[in-house]
Design an enzyme around this catalytic site. Structure first.
Site, short mmCIF file in Angstrom:
data_model
loop_
_atom_site.label_atom_id
_atom_site.label_comp_id
_atom_site.label_asym_id
_atom_site.label_seq_id
_atom_site.Cartn_x
_atom_site.Cartn_y
_atom_site.Cartn_z
N VAL A 60 -54.12 -83.27 -14.05
CA VAL A 60 -54.41 -81.65 -14.48
C VAL A 60 -55.98 -81.79 -14.07
O VAL A 60 -56.68 -81.24 -15.09
CB VAL A 60 -54.13 -82.29 -16.12
CG1 VAL A 60 -55.45 -83.61 -16.59
CG2 VAL A 60 -54.25 -80.63 -16.41
N TYR A 61 -56.80 -83.10 -13.83
CA TYR A 61 -57.97 -83.25 -13.97
C TYR A 61 -58.53 -82.46 -13.52
O TYR A 61 -58.28 -82.42 -11.58
CB TYR A 61 -59.02 -84.86 -13.72
CG TYR A 61 -57.95 -85.65 -14.52
CD1 TYR A 61 -57.33 -85.70 -15.92
CD2 TYR A 61 -58.08 -87.07 -13.95
CE1 TYR A 61 -57.68 -87.03 -16.42
CE2 TYR A 61 -57.59 -88.10 -14.67
CZ TYR A 61 -57.13 -87.65 -16.36
OH TYR A 61 -57.04 -89.09 -16.96
N SER A 62 -59.47 -81.52 -13.44
CA SER A 62 -59.92 -80.40 -12.76
C SER A 62 -59.25 -79.28 -11.97
O SER A 62 -59.36 -79.47 -10.77
CB SER A 62 -61.44 -81.03 -11.86
OG SER A 62 -62.40 -81.79 -12.59
N ALA A 63 -57.91 -78.71 -12.86
CA ALA A 63 -56.53 -78.33 -12.20
C ALA A 63 -56.42 -78.88 -10.95
O ALA A 63 -56.50 -77.99 -9.88
CB ALA A 63 -57.77 -77.57 -12.28
#
Length: 322
Positions: A60-63
């Site tokens: 999920v970090y920066s998509a």
């Protein structure tokens, strides 16, 4: 660098983990303060030079762009065999039925997507980012077990949940002969010690290693009280977690640091490292000094009087982060 086992598992890791939430395409949602790849690359090089071989990211970090940056950094500055690579699954990646959570569909879909972004055939540690109340525990644990048996992950970990939830997940694995969790990524710092109530006791009993996130309280214990930074001026999660009554704790960190002639971050991290449940705190770096201070903290041995000064003003609060 110092090295240790992750809990009672056979996985050997550096005593510090490089957190990569701060590295990603800043145009892609969370987090708002992410730095672009060209600015992030020097920190991976520095980590390798310092011997920090444990790198933690999440889908999920920066998509997903954080995973892509991490994968390229491994190929640029190290070898896949020399890095203990960890990622996570849970939060929404897309609107499809497998886009979030820990159903069998979501786990199978998201491990493959993470591996593609990371440019590798396996991760060393695959972690559930939160507890999923919408999916039966048996479904989640069997799917995670199958990921391990397929060779896509070497070990399993969990993050940020109630103690009873973690205990039930472990029990479900035990009942069925499935792979257990070897780590818990929980919030722990001088300003958030709620894991000491119950979670740390369970981890000690089960031989699970703690790999705390936010060990520096999202930067709150690295500067004198009231200092404004780019991070703490744009972090509603931290604003909801920490209290005005935390000022005496930050003041104690400042006083000890000044007496020792070292940055406050070293004192605060040394306190986290002294807990025997902690295998490796996760340290995010956005300045060259951040990793240097983290490594230097490994050699700080706090006195009993210093520990008392750091701990005596803590006030319990509602558990947060999950």
């Amino acid at each position: 660098m110092k090295y240790t086992q992750l809990g009672r598992s056979g996985l050997r890791i550096s005593r510090l983990a490089l957190g990569t939430m701060s590295y990603g395409d800043p145009s892609k949602a969370f987090p708002a303060w992410a730095m672009p790849e060209e600015d992030a690359q020097p920190f991976f090089k520095q980590a390798v030079e310092l011997g920090i071989n444990f790198w933690d990211t999440a889908n999920v970090y920066s998509a997903g762009s954080s995973e892509e940056i991490v994968g390229r950094a491994i190929r640029e500055y190290s070898r896949r065999e020399d890095i203990v690579l960890a990622t996570k699954v849970h939060f929404r990646m897309h609107d499809g039925p497998g886009g979030q959570g820990q159903s069998r569909k979501a786990i199978m879909e998201n491990i493959d997507a993470s591996l593609k972004r990371l440019g590798t055939d396996y991760v060393d540690l695959y972690q559930i980012h939160r507890f999923d109340p919408t999916t039966p525990m048996e479904e989640t644990m069997e799917a995670l077990h199958d990921v391990v048996k397929a060779g896509k992950a070497r070990y399993l970990g969990a993050s940020a949940m109630w103690v009873w939830q973690f205990a039930e997940l472990q029990h479900t694995a035990d009942l069925n002969g499935w792979t257990r969790f070897v780590s818990m990524q929980d919030q722990y710092s001088l300003l958030y010690r709620e894991e000491e109530r119950e979670m740390f006791g369970l981890l000690a009993h089960q031989g699970v290693g703690s790999i705390p996130y936010s060990p520096l309280a999202k930067g709150r214990v690295t500067h004198p009280w009231g200092t404004t930074t780019a991070r703490n001026s744009n972090d509603p999660v931290a604003d909801a977690t920490f209290l005005d009554t935390d000022k005496p704790i930050v003041d104690a960190v400042q006083k000890i640091a000044e007496t020792r002639g070292v940055p406050m971050a070293r004192v605060a991290l040394a306190w986290v490292l002294r807990n025997p449940i902690v295998s490796a705190p996760i340290v995010g770096a956005t300045k060259v000094t951040h990793l240097d201070d983290a490594v230097a903290a490994l050699d700080i041995d706090l006195t009993d009087d210093e520990v008392t000064a750091l701990e005596e003003h803590y006030r319990p609060r509602n558990p947060a982060g999950f």
